[in-house]
Design a protein around this motif. Structure first.
Motif, short mmCIF file in Angstrom:
data_model
loop_
_atom_site.label_atom_id
_atom_site.label_comp_id
_atom_site.label_asym_id
_atom_site.label_seq_id
_atom_site.Cartn_x
_atom_site.Cartn_y
_atom_site.Cartn_z
N SER A 44 0.36 -1.06 -0.11
CA SER A 44 -0.06 0.39 0.45
C SER A 44 1.02 1.13 0.27
CB SER A 44 -0.60 0.11 1.15
OG SER A 44 -0.04 0.38 2.33
N LEU A 45 0.36 2.22 0.11
CA LEU A 45 0.80 3.24 0.35
C LEU A 45 1.61 4.16 1.32
CD1 LEU A 45 -0.82 6.03 -1.69
CD2 LEU A 45 1.38 4.51 -2.39
N ALA A 46 3.18 4.28 1.86
CA ALA A 46 3.15 4.48 3.02
C ALA A 46 2.48 5.31 4.18
CB ALA A 46 4.63 4.84 2.99
N THR A 81 12.00 -1.21 2.02
CA THR A 81 10.37 -1.18 1.50
C THR A 81 10.29 0.73 0.76
OG1 THR A 81 9.27 -2.86 3.14
CG2 THR A 81 8.18 -1.26 0.95
N VAL A 82 11.66 1.26 1.25
CA VAL A 82 11.07 2.49 0.63
C VAL A 82 12.51 3.16 -0.04
CG1 VAL A 82 12.12 5.37 1.62
CG2 VAL A 82 10.65 3.49 3.23
N GLU A 83 11.65 3.22 -1.30
CA GLU A 83 12.54 3.84 -2.40
C GLU A 83 13.10 4.61 -2.17
OE1 GLU A 83 13.21 1.94 -6.20
OE2 GLU A 83 12.40 -0.03 -4.06
N ALA A 84 12.84 5.92 -1.91
CA ALA A 84 13.11 7.02 -1.69
C ALA A 84 12.55 8.18 -0.58
CB ALA A 84 13.97 7.81 -3.25
N TYR A 85 12.80 8.65 -0.35
CA TYR A 85 12.20 10.02 0.85
C TYR A 85 12.16 11.12 -0.07
CZ TYR A 85 12.50 7.29 4.87
OH TYR A 85 12.76 6.09 5.75
N GLU A 86 11.28 11.51 -0.98
CA GLU A 86 10.94 12.72 -1.27
C GLU A 86 10.83 13.94 -0.98
OE1 GLU A 86 12.08 12.69 -4.80
OE2 GLU A 86 11.45 10.17 -5.31
N VAL A 130 6.84 9.19 1.49
CA VAL A 130 8.26 7.98 1.37
C VAL A 130 7.32 7.56 -0.24
CG1 VAL A 130 8.01 5.62 1.26
CG2 VAL A 130 8.44 7.61 3.86
N ARG A 131 8.86 7.36 -1.07
CA ARG A 131 7.94 6.88 -2.40
C ARG A 131 8.69 5.50 -2.48
NH1 ARG A 131 11.36 6.36 -6.51
NH2 ARG A 131 12.36 7.70 -5.83
N ASN A 132 7.62 4.33 -2.52
CA ASN A 132 7.52 2.82 -2.64
C ASN A 132 7.67 2.52 -3.76
OD1 ASN A 132 4.92 2.79 -1.99
ND2 ASN A 132 4.97 1.97 -0.10
N LEU A 133 7.35 1.22 -4.09
CA LEU A 133 6.98 0.85 -5.31
C LEU A 133 5.57 1.03 -5.98
CD1 LEU A 133 8.82 -2.29 -5.34
CD2 LEU A 133 9.05 -0.81 -6.78
N GLY A 135 3.74 4.16 -4.87
CA GLY A 135 3.91 5.88 -4.83
C GLY A 135 4.17 6.27 -4.34
N PHE A 136 3.79 7.16 -3.96
CA PHE A 136 4.04 8.31 -3.24
C PHE A 136 3.09 8.15 -2.14
CE2 PHE A 136 5.68 10.65 -6.78
CZ PHE A 136 6.72 10.92 -6.32
N GLY A 137 3.13 7.86 -0.92
CA GLY A 137 3.09 8.05 0.86
C GLY A 137 2.10 9.29 1.22
N ALA A 138 1.72 9.12 2.29
CA ALA A 138 1.15 10.01 2.68
C ALA A 138 2.05 11.22 2.76
CB ALA A 138 0.44 10.05 4.30
N GLU A 139 2.05 12.83 3.29
CA GLU A 139 2.67 13.60 3.53
C GLU A 139 2.20 14.13 4.62
OE1 GLU A 139 0.15 17.99 1.95
OE2 GLU A 139 1.13 16.17 0.30
N ASP A 140 4.16 14.89 5.86
CA ASP A 140 4.27 15.55 6.28
C ASP A 140 4.48 16.83 6.04
OD1 ASP A 140 4.03 16.59 9.11
OD2 ASP A 140 5.17 14.96 9.72
N LYS A 141 4.36 17.57 6.73
CA LYS A 141 4.88 19.90 6.15
C LYS A 141 5.58 20.22 7.87
CE LYS A 141 1.20 20.02 3.89
NZ LYS A 141 0.39 20.68 3.32
#
Length: 441
Positions: A44-46, A81-86, A130-133, A135-141
């Motif tokens: 699922s999305l992170a 599982t984390v491809e990258a932090y965007e 967080v981007r995994n396979l 897609g982009f997960g929930a955001e924090d700002k």
């Protein structure tokens, strides 16, 4: 599946479970061999990263820190599982920041990063996902405003506050941010200080090399080099000076500016080794009040010292530490019984040259303005001559003599009063003959 369908979407899979898929075809002859068997992990999305913080505690930098989400998309908190932090950077507060028009974008594999070379006093918002396979997960700002940390307790202390004096100046301050070897300290003096002969007298930061700005050295964030800059570079592979360390630098061979009053403020910065990145700074280090200094070796003399004679009056002295600029005003004062109505001129002489001064007389003072375009060099022996001044009519001396030097705008530069008076004596009668009459009857 129907013959034309080559895609199937499976729902209700279990998050984090690994599924094996294989595909084979069927025709009238039966089933073919399985092909392209593969394993697929259901994701699922992170969820959002945890404990996101944006801290602006270093010059034009914001330090972003966060922790891995509780669910990286596989039901666990798994770095694999984390491809990258965007990371997206936008202008303005979090509530209104437009991340579709992000001014910067970053991608990192590990939690946390340092965002550098931001603009001073600008509010930035930072979005981390967080981007995994899947897609982009929930955001924090979070948001933060870029700063340049201040130097602490910065001060400038001169060895003398006499105008035109050759002095030393000590600068003391504490670092907000650590200072590496090869990093620089830049001190900017106010206008009209002369630094050509300046040198480091001593310091408590190890071996240093000093240079005066040549107009090309970089002096920090949005700083235009000036001839009033002194650069001090830490040498060798010395230890890092930690934040809150005390720094003391003392420069000798500094010449105060040419008139009395406030010196103006000093500026002190620490900058990186390349010279274009400010670390800490204080652009408003308090200066000090300058007072007029006395003339060196000032002596008054009269060409003739007999009572009542019209003669030339001279003041001999050394010029101040600074060159004497054009349009300087000289004011000579004499005792009240000296007669000035016969004054016809005033000159200044130095180095075998003589220049007339524009002269005016009022009460017991004679004012001369140096109209020449060239400066009078410093440390020259000067002679001011007042032509046709009359000795006072009684014996004794000329009374108190004084000299003041002012700028074109009549700001006092140097002043000497109560100069040793010149003795006056009665003259001898010439060819005197004693005549005796014969009164005999």
């Amino acid at each position: 599946l129907p013959e034309a369908q080559t895609l199937i979407v499976l729902s209700d899979v279990i998050e984090g479970c690994t599924y094996m898929f294989r595909v084979r075809g069927q025709n009238e002859g039966g089933y073919g061999e399985y092909q392209n068997s593969s394993e697929v992990r259901a994701l699922s999305l992170a969820t959002a990263v945890r404990n996101l913080r944006a801290t602006a505690d270093r010059a034009l930098q914001v330090n972003l820190t966060w922790q891995i989400p509780t669910n990286t998309g596989d039901g666990t908190s798994s770095p694999s599982t984390v491809e990258a932090y965007e990371v997206d950077v936008a202008l303005g507060p979090v509530g209104t920041a437009d991340f579709s028009a992000a001014v910067r974008k970053y991608s990192t594999k590990t939690p946390g990063m340092l965002v550098k070379l931001l603009e001073l006093d600008v509010l930035y918002s930072f979005r981390v996902r967080v981007r995994n396979l899947a897609g982009f997960g929930a955001e924090d700002k979070q948001s933060a405003t870029a700063i340049i940390p201040p130097l602490l307790d910065a001060s400038a202390n001169p060895s003398s506050n006499l105008s035109g004096a050759d002095i030393s100046v000590e600068f003391s301050f504490r670092l907000s941010t650590a200072l590496d070897a090869q990093d620089r300290i830049v001190v900017r003096f106010p206008a009209n200080f002369i630094l050509q002969s300046a040198a480091v007298l001593d310091s408590d930061i190890g071996d240093v090399v000093m240079a005066v700005s040549d107009g090309e050295k970089l002096c920090g964030y949005r700083c235009v080099p000036s001839i009033n800059d002194i650069f001090v570079t830490r040498q060798g592979a010395g230890q890092v000076m930690s934040a809150r360390s005390n720094v003391r630098l003392r420069f000798q061979g500094v010449v105060n500016r040419r008139w009395e009053g406030a010196s103006g403020v000093f500026q002190v910065q620490t900058i990186d080794a390349r010279g274009n990145y400010t670390i800490d700074r204080d652009l408003n280090v308090a200066g000090y009040a300058l007072v007029a200094g006395p003339f060196a070796g000032l002596v008054a003399s009269l060409e003739r010292t007999n009572t009542g004679e019209v003669t030339d009056f001279k003041l001999t002295f050394r010029s101040p530490r600074n060159p004497v600029p054009p349009k300087t005003i000289f004011v000579v004062t004499v005792g009240s019984e000296m007669i000035l109505r016969d004054v016809t001129g005033m000159t200044i002489s130095f180095g075998g040259r003589s220049s007339p001064l524009e002269v005016s007389v009022k009460d017991s003072s004679i004012t001369g303005i140096h109209r020449a375009d060239a400066e009078i060099p410093r440390n020259a022996t000067l002679v001011i001559t007042v032509t046709s001044i009359r000795n006072r009519i009684t014996r004794g001396n000329t009374g108190s003599v004084g000299l003041k030097m002012l700028t074109e705008l009549e700001a006092l530069m140097d002043s000497s009063t109560n100069v040793e008076p010149v003795p006056i004596s009665a003259g001898k009668l010439m060819d005197a003959t004693l005549m005796i009459a014969d009164y005999r009857a």
